[in-house]
Scaffold this active site. Structure first.
Site, short mmCIF file in Angstrom:
data_model
loop_
_atom_site.label_atom_id
_atom_site.label_comp_id
_atom_site.label_asym_id
_atom_site.label_seq_id
_atom_site.Cartn_x
_atom_site.Cartn_y
_atom_site.Cartn_z
N GLU A 259 1.01 -1.14 0.23
CA GLU A 259 -0.08 0.07 0.15
C GLU A 259 0.27 1.25 0.04
OE1 GLU A 259 -3.86 0.17 1.70
OE2 GLU A 259 -4.10 -2.61 1.50
N1 CAA Z 1 -4.62 11.26 -3.18
C1 CAA Z 1 -5.16 11.55 -4.12
N2 CAA Z 1 -4.63 11.71 -5.25
C2 CAA Z 1 -3.94 11.37 -5.68
C3 CAA Z 1 -2.38 11.45 -4.54
C4 CAA Z 1 -3.32 10.84 -3.54
N3 CAA Z 1 -2.14 10.28 -2.37
N4 CAA Z 1 -1.23 10.23 -4.65
C5 CAA Z 1 -1.64 11.20 -6.55
N5 CAA Z 1 -2.46 11.64 -6.15
C6 CAA Z 1 -2.90 12.18 -7.76
C7 CAA Z 1 -2.43 13.46 -8.33
O1 CAA Z 1 -3.31 14.52 -7.85
C8 CAA Z 1 -2.36 13.31 -9.57
O2 CAA Z 1 -3.67 13.53 -10.33
P1 CAA Z 1 -3.69 14.86 -11.44
O3 CAA Z 1 -3.54 14.10 -12.49
O4 CAA Z 1 -5.17 15.37 -11.37
O5 CAA Z 1 -3.75 16.17 -10.51
C9 CAA Z 1 -2.39 11.63 -10.00
O6 CAA Z 1 -2.78 11.41 -9.13
C10 CAA Z 1 -1.05 11.69 -10.57
O7 CAA Z 1 -0.41 11.65 -9.08
P2 CAA Z 1 1.19 12.21 -9.63
O8 CAA Z 1 2.03 13.37 -10.69
O9 CAA Z 1 2.20 12.77 -8.05
O10 CAA Z 1 1.92 10.79 -10.02
P3 CAA Z 1 3.59 10.47 -10.11
O11 CAA Z 1 3.59 9.05 -10.87
O12 CAA Z 1 4.46 11.43 -9.70
O13 CAA Z 1 3.25 9.73 -8.18
C11 CAA Z 1 2.55 8.29 -6.60
C12 CAA Z 1 2.36 8.68 -7.93
C13 CAA Z 1 2.32 8.64 -5.02
C14 CAA Z 1 4.08 8.03 -6.66
C15 CAA Z 1 1.96 7.13 -7.12
O14 CAA Z 1 2.17 6.27 -7.83
C16 CAA Z 1 2.21 5.82 -5.26
O15 CAA Z 1 0.91 6.44 -4.96
N6 CAA Z 1 2.42 4.73 -5.81
C17 CAA Z 1 2.32 3.76 -5.16
C18 CAA Z 1 1.22 2.55 -4.99
C19 CAA Z 1 0.93 2.16 -4.21
O16 CAA Z 1 0.58 2.55 -2.94
N7 CAA Z 1 0.38 0.47 -4.83
C20 CAA Z 1 -0.05 -0.43 -3.34
C21 CAA Z 1 -0.21 -1.24 -4.54
S1 CAA Z 1 -1.87 -1.63 -3.33
C22 CAA Z 1 -1.57 -2.73 -2.57
O17 CAA Z 1 -0.42 -2.82 -2.11
C23 CAA Z 1 -2.65 -3.69 -1.59
C24 CAA Z 1 -2.47 -4.80 -1.20
O18 CAA Z 1 -2.90 -5.64 -1.94
C25 CAA Z 1 -2.14 -5.17 -0.08
#
Ligand code: CAA
Length: 399
Positions: free
Chosen positions: A383
């Protein structure tokens, strides 16, 4: 539901402003915590070592968790859920994680990633068809974002969903999916318009058994071994149009918003793992004697216990703050990232120290702390890794 756990509430009384912090739990919240504690001791503890050793999914135990209302705690009663607040949910997560982090991740994914996402963004037909069964624990759900080449870099989704008129044709592979083999309902993120990048990702509901949907190998893991983690393969899977959640292109936002809440659940899991290891260490240190006295009377052990307790206390405050903000419908993305970052880091530290306090006994399965140490590691990874939480937090600071 009435919430009485107020961390930062402001009372306006008699023409002056008074800051008040009320850390007390409501009767309902205490009842939930006690029920989870009792369930953990009577139903989860007896087979927990055997399930970990043989990586055996807790089928019967999860069924009972559903019957007790732990699988859809925050879902509205009109969709078969418990209608509870997030504070109650994290209290239950902490208690269950103290002994059985495998069962708690199954619960966490179903509650915060699947049920919450569907209730918040699904339409009424989708909720009637899927949410009611998920919330009652009749079926399990899985959340499918990660791919072989899109873990932390979640915008790089390669799975595609091509519009064919009445349905979408889904192709691709998902990795490390919790409840991957045991779920019946899967929330799947896929590119409907790759040229739009993350704005071209959409979210779909996919059912187990649909033609072309194959469950891949079960991962042989370091920890949370009784939960099932699988890869999933989609080959020309026909997904009806009515199974898209929200509008086309909403899938990435859906995943991020859902994960903001999911991270509170994992933070509570990490907190539970740490507090479980601490409670076992405290009890052991009172019984185990060296040099003519219980080891808790040696300063070397006292300092360890003091540090563990302080870290757990801080983590609990952060987890509760995130849960409270979510219940108040305030912005909780930053608080949940901080809570997960801190709670998972201290879960690792505390469990390593718990093994040390137990000495040689800590290194064998019977004393539980070696399992808790192995289970703790994943909380720094899934996550969103600790590094991803730092990205989320620092972007908020800079903004
Ligand atoms: N909440 C809401 N919106 C968000 C957000 C958040 N925490 N993080 C990013 N966004 C939105 C941004 O506002 C942006 O929206 P707009 O285009 O409308 O402005 C969009 O998402 C893209 O964001 P970024 O430009 O910041 O994208 P990025 O590629 O630079 O970074 C990241 C994004 C935060 C690194 C994201 O990819 C991330 O959270 N990665 C981790 C993924 C993750 O947590 N995976 C877990 C898998 S599920 C799991 O583990 C479940 C299980 O089985 C236990």
């Amino acid at each position: 539901m009435k919430l009485s756990l107020h961390f930062f509430c402001v009372y306006f009384q008699q023409n002056f402003v008074r800051d008040a912090m009320d850390f007390s739990l409501s009767e309902e919240q205490v009842a939930v915590r006690d029920a989870a504690r009792e369930f953990t001791q009577t139903q989860l503890l007896p087979g927990v070592i055997e399930r970990d050793t043989h990586a055996r999914f807790p089928t019967e135990e999860v069924k009972k968790m559903g019957e007790l209302g732990f699988m859809g705690m925050m879902v509205s009663p009109s969709y078969g859920g418990g209608g509870m607040d997030t504070v109650s949910y994290v209290l239950a997560m902490e208690e269950i994680s103290k002994m059985d982090a495998s069962s708690s991740v199954i619960m966490s994914v179903n509650n915060s990633l699947v049920c919450w996402g569907l209730e918040r963004y699904g339409n009424d037909a989708q909720k009637r068809k899927y949410l009611e069964k998920l919330a009652s624990g009749e079926v399990l759900g899985a959340f499918c974002l990660s791919e072989p080449e899109a873990g932390s870099d979640a915008t790089s989704q390669k799975t595609t969903a091509v519009d064919k008129g009445g349905f979408f044709l889904v192709n691709g592979t998902k990795n490390w999916i919790t409840n991957g083999g045991s779920a019946e309902v899967y929330l799947v993120m896929a590119q409907t318009d790759p040229k739009l990048g993350h704005k071209g990702i959409s979210a779909f509901i996919v059912e187990k058994g649909w033609e072309g949907f194959k469950i891949g190998k079960k991962e042989d893991k370091l920890g949370i071994r009784a939960s099932d983690t699988h890869s999933l393969m989609f080959t020309d899977v026909k997904v009806p149009k009515e199974n898209m959640i929200g509008n086309p292109g909403f899938g990435f936002k859906f995943a991020m918003e859902t994960l903001n809440g999911g991270r509170i659940g994992i933070a509570a899991q990490a907190l539970g793992i740490a507090s479980g290891a601490f409670e076992l260490s405290l009890a052991y240190s009172r019984e185990r004697k060296t040099f003519g006295k219980p080891i808790c009377e040696h300063q070397a052990i006292q300092f360890k216990l003091a540090e563990m307790a302080t870290q757990i206390d801080a983590a609990r405050l952060m987890v509760m703050k995130a849960a409270y903000l979510k219940d108040q419908e305030k912005d909780y993305a930053d608080a949940s990232a901080r809570a997960k970052l801190y709670a998972s880091e201290i879960a690792m530290k505390v469990t390593v120290e718990a093994v040390q306090v137990h000495g040689g006994y800590g290194y064998v399965k019977e004393y539980h702390v070696e399992r808790l140490m192995r289970d703790a590691k994943i909380t720094q990874i899934y996550e969103g890794t600790s590094e991803i939480q730092k990205i989320v937090i620092s972007r908020g600071l800079i903004r």
